[in-house]
Design a protein around this motif. Sequence first.
Motif, PDB file in Angstrom:
ATOM      1  N   HIS A  81      -4.891 -68.937  14.198  1.00  0.00           N
ATOM      2  CA  HIS A  81      -4.442 -67.896  13.529  1.00  0.00           C
ATOM      3  C   HIS A  81      -5.496 -67.234  13.054  1.00  0.00           C
ATOM      4  CE1 HIS A  81      -0.306 -69.135  14.377  1.00  0.00           C
ATOM      5  NE2 HIS A  81      -0.638 -70.107  13.704  1.00  0.00           N
ATOM      6  N   GLN A  82      -5.996 -66.044  13.371  1.00  0.00           N
ATOM      7  CA  GLN A  82      -7.162 -65.259  12.862  1.00  0.00           C
ATOM      8  C   GLN A  82      -6.710 -64.236  11.961  1.00  0.00           C
ATOM      9  OE1 GLN A  82      -9.556 -63.683  16.197  1.00  0.00           O
ATOM     10  NE2 GLN A  82      -8.840 -65.795  17.484  1.00  0.00           N
ATOM     11  N   ILE A  83      -7.095 -64.329  10.913  1.00  0.00           N
ATOM     12  CA  ILE A  83      -6.529 -63.604   9.792  1.00  0.00           C
ATOM     13  C   ILE A  83      -7.670 -62.627   9.341  1.00  0.00           C
ATOM     14  CG2 ILE A  83      -6.090 -63.529   7.246  1.00  0.00           C
ATOM     15  CD1 ILE A  83      -5.368 -66.422   7.314  1.00  0.00           C
ATOM     16  N   LYS A  84      -7.763 -61.395   9.525  1.00  0.00           N
ATOM     17  CA  LYS A  84      -8.385 -60.117   9.434  1.00  0.00           C
ATOM     18  C   LYS A  84      -8.071 -59.421   8.371  1.00  0.00           C
ATOM     19  CE  LYS A  84      -9.023 -59.814  14.322  1.00  0.00           C
ATOM     20  NZ  LYS A  84      -7.978 -59.791  15.231  1.00  0.00           N
ATOM     21  N   VAL A  85      -9.003 -59.296   7.271  1.00  0.00           N
ATOM     22  CA  VAL A  85      -9.094 -58.788   6.024  1.00  0.00           C
ATOM     23  C   VAL A  85      -9.817 -57.253   6.055  1.00  0.00           C
ATOM     24  CG1 VAL A  85      -9.474 -58.693   3.488  1.00  0.00           C
ATOM     25  CG2 VAL A  85      -8.686 -60.668   4.705  1.00  0.00           C
ATOM     26  N   CYS A  86      -9.030 -56.172   5.862  1.00  0.00           N
ATOM     27  CA  CYS A  86      -9.768 -54.985   5.923  1.00  0.00           C
ATOM     28  C   CYS A  86     -10.716 -54.799   4.677  1.00  0.00           C
ATOM     29  CB  CYS A  86      -8.824 -53.605   6.249  1.00  0.00           C
ATOM     30  SG  CYS A  86      -9.452 -52.279   6.176  1.00  0.00           S
ATOM     31  N   LEU A  87     -11.751 -54.273   4.964  1.00  0.00           N
ATOM     32  CA  LEU A  87     -12.774 -54.072   3.931  1.00  0.00           C
ATOM     33  C   LEU A  87     -13.260 -52.628   3.817  1.00  0.00           C
ATOM     34  CD1 LEU A  87     -15.007 -57.537   3.675  1.00  0.00           C
ATOM     35  CD2 LEU A  87     -12.985 -56.854   2.221  1.00  0.00           C
ATOM     36  N   SER A 121      -8.838 -69.242  10.734  1.00  0.00           N
ATOM     37  CA  SER A 121     -10.223 -68.475  10.372  1.00  0.00           C
ATOM     38  C   SER A 121      -9.893 -67.101   9.761  1.00  0.00           C
ATOM     39  CB  SER A 121     -10.975 -68.355  11.653  1.00  0.00           C
ATOM     40  OG  SER A 121     -10.366 -67.586  12.748  1.00  0.00           O
ATOM     41  N   ILE A 122     -11.018 -66.863   9.024  1.00  0.00           N
ATOM     42  CA  ILE A 122     -10.862 -65.506   8.246  1.00  0.00           C
ATOM     43  C   ILE A 122     -12.119 -64.572   8.652  1.00  0.00           C
ATOM     44  CG2 ILE A 122     -10.939 -64.380   5.894  1.00  0.00           C
ATOM     45  CD1 ILE A 122     -10.551 -67.311   4.706  1.00  0.00           C
ATOM     46  N   HIS A 123     -11.724 -63.471   8.893  1.00  0.00           N
ATOM     47  CA  HIS A 123     -12.656 -62.374   9.570  1.00  0.00           C
ATOM     48  C   HIS A 123     -12.617 -61.026   8.677  1.00  0.00           C
ATOM     49  CE1 HIS A 123     -13.011 -65.051  12.887  1.00  0.00           C
ATOM     50  NE2 HIS A 123     -11.598 -65.201  12.893  1.00  0.00           N
ATOM     51  N   ALA A 124     -13.639 -60.691   8.157  1.00  0.00           N
ATOM     52  CA  ALA A 124     -13.878 -59.213   7.657  1.00  0.00           C
ATOM     53  C   ALA A 124     -14.054 -58.110   8.680  1.00  0.00           C
ATOM     54  CB  ALA A 124     -15.041 -59.086   6.851  1.00  0.00           C
ATOM     55  N   VAL A 125     -13.138 -57.144   8.566  1.00  0.00           N
ATOM     56  CA  VAL A 125     -13.219 -56.117   9.545  1.00  0.00           C
ATOM     57  C   VAL A 125     -13.241 -54.690   8.673  1.00  0.00           C
ATOM     58  CG1 VAL A 125     -11.903 -57.266  11.195  1.00  0.00           C
ATOM     59  CG2 VAL A 125     -10.496 -55.570   9.459  1.00  0.00           C
ATOM     60  N   ARG A 126     -13.848 -53.700   9.197  1.00  0.00           N
ATOM     61  CA  ARG A 126     -14.120 -52.364   8.798  1.00  0.00           C
ATOM     62  C   ARG A 126     -12.800 -51.460   8.301  1.00  0.00           C
ATOM     63  NH1 ARG A 126     -17.027 -53.104   5.134  1.00  0.00           N
ATOM     64  NH2 ARG A 126     -18.395 -54.389   5.727  1.00  0.00           N
ATOM     65  N   CYS A 127     -11.848 -51.448   9.462  1.00  0.00           N
ATOM     66  CA  CYS A 127     -10.664 -50.798   9.307  1.00  0.00           C
ATOM     67  C   CYS A 127      -9.612 -51.250  10.254  1.00  0.00           C
ATOM     68  CB  CYS A 127     -10.959 -49.027   9.780  1.00  0.00           C
ATOM     69  SG  CYS A 127      -9.530 -48.265   9.216  1.00  0.00           S
ATOM     70  N   PRO A 135      -4.479 -52.798   0.078  1.00  0.00           N
ATOM     71  CA  PRO A 135      -5.160 -53.593   1.162  1.00  0.00           C
ATOM     72  C   PRO A 135      -4.285 -54.201   2.151  1.00  0.00           C
ATOM     73  CG  PRO A 135      -5.003 -54.960  -1.104  1.00  0.00           C
ATOM     74  CD  PRO A 135      -4.439 -53.507  -1.252  1.00  0.00           C
ATOM     75  N   VAL A 136      -4.938 -54.312   3.381  1.00  0.00           N
ATOM     76  CA  VAL A 136      -4.405 -54.730   4.542  1.00  0.00           C
ATOM     77  C   VAL A 136      -4.954 -56.018   5.165  1.00  0.00           C
ATOM     78  CG1 VAL A 136      -3.465 -54.010   6.964  1.00  0.00           C
ATOM     79  CG2 VAL A 136      -3.689 -52.493   5.091  1.00  0.00           C
ATOM     80  N   VAL A 137      -3.790 -56.925   5.565  1.00  0.00           N
ATOM     81  CA  VAL A 137      -4.250 -58.192   6.043  1.00  0.00           C
ATOM     82  C   VAL A 137      -3.577 -58.172   7.521  1.00  0.00           C
ATOM     83  CG1 VAL A 137      -4.006 -60.536   6.044  1.00  0.00           C
ATOM     84  CG2 VAL A 137      -4.699 -59.495   4.013  1.00  0.00           C
ATOM     85  N   LEU A 138      -4.136 -58.476   8.581  1.00  0.00           N
ATOM     86  CA  LEU A 138      -3.686 -58.660   9.913  1.00  0.00           C
ATOM     87  C   LEU A 138      -3.736 -60.233  10.238  1.00  0.00           C
ATOM     88  CD1 LEU A 138      -2.412 -57.592  12.520  1.00  0.00           C
ATOM     89  CD2 LEU A 138      -5.031 -57.069  13.178  1.00  0.00           C
ATOM     90  N   VAL A 139      -2.511 -60.788  10.689  1.00  0.00           N
ATOM     91  CA  VAL A 139      -2.746 -62.088  11.189  1.00  0.00           C
ATOM     92  C   VAL A 139      -2.215 -62.029  12.665  1.00  0.00           C
ATOM     93  CG1 VAL A 139      -1.828 -64.398  10.822  1.00  0.00           C
ATOM     94  CG2 VAL A 139      -1.991 -63.145   8.934  1.00  0.00           C
ATOM     95  N   GLY A 140      -3.140 -62.385  13.175  1.00  0.00           N
ATOM     96  CA  GLY A 140      -3.226 -62.550  14.788  1.00  0.00           C
ATOM     97  C   GLY A 140      -3.319 -61.046  15.262  1.00  0.00           C
ATOM     98  N   GLU A 141      -2.440 -60.555  16.256  1.00  0.00           N
ATOM     99  CA  GLU A 141      -2.563 -59.390  16.722  1.00  0.00           C
ATOM    100  C   GLU A 141      -1.450 -58.479  16.252  1.00  0.00           C
ATOM    101  OE1 GLU A 141      -5.645 -57.978  18.202  1.00  0.00           O
ATOM    102  OE2 GLU A 141      -6.425 -60.019  17.796  1.00  0.00           O
ATOM    103  N   ARG A 142      -0.670 -58.969  15.573  1.00  0.00           N
ATOM    104  CA  ARG A 142       0.765 -58.077  15.259  1.00  0.00           C
ATOM    105  C   ARG A 142       1.173 -58.051  14.027  1.00  0.00           C
ATOM    106  NH1 ARG A 142       2.080 -60.486  20.449  1.00  0.00           N
ATOM    107  NH2 ARG A 142       1.634 -58.965  22.115  1.00  0.00           N
ATOM    108  N   ASP A 143       1.007 -58.922  13.112  1.00  0.00           N
ATOM    109  CA  ASP A 143       1.509 -59.306  11.958  1.00  0.00           C
ATOM    110  C   ASP A 143       0.466 -58.696  10.683  1.00  0.00           C
ATOM    111  OD1 ASP A 143       3.352 -60.674  13.177  1.00  0.00           O
ATOM    112  OD2 ASP A 143       2.835 -62.614  12.845  1.00  0.00           O
TER     113      ASP A 143
END
Length: 163
Positions: A81-87, A121-127, A135-143
């Motif tokens: 489960h890749q967790i993307k945090v928008c920064l 795993s946690i990943h920082a993304v730009r948008c 603030p937005v968090v995306l888990v996987g590709e859809r949540d």
Amino acid sequence: MPSTNCAGHEELYAELNGYIDSVKNQPGSLINVLHRAQEIFGYLSEETQQHVAEKLDIPLSQVYGVVTFYNFFSTKPKGKHQIKVCLGTACYVKGADRVLERLKEELGVDLDEPTQDGKFSIHAVRCLGACSMAPVVLVGERDFYGKVTPDEIGKIIEKYKEE
């Protein structure tokens, strides 16, 4: 099989070899082979890149150049489960940095590292294209999770622990 194969991965390399054999004479097969390799192994290790270069009879530098050019290829393991945090600016201003810090604390990992069990795993993304929900968090590709606070992180993680 080349000596670059890690013990225990013989079946995975056999699967990759079958795919390579089916497409290796097609133009532009490298990107497709790399996609398939990443699906099989989860990421593209140095050993896997070397294996692809040998099987396609191309220089390792060419494989490495493609892997590092495209951002959808990863040279490090990622969690299931890749967790993307928008920064991006909107998310950052609304507290994404605090959300990110809480995620790192809760999971006990730094950016781009998988947890010990390989689940996260946690990943920082730009948008993530949802600035109004910052603030937005995306888990996987859809949540998508919007207007996330640090206190909500535990609940979000719990939802994916059993998967």
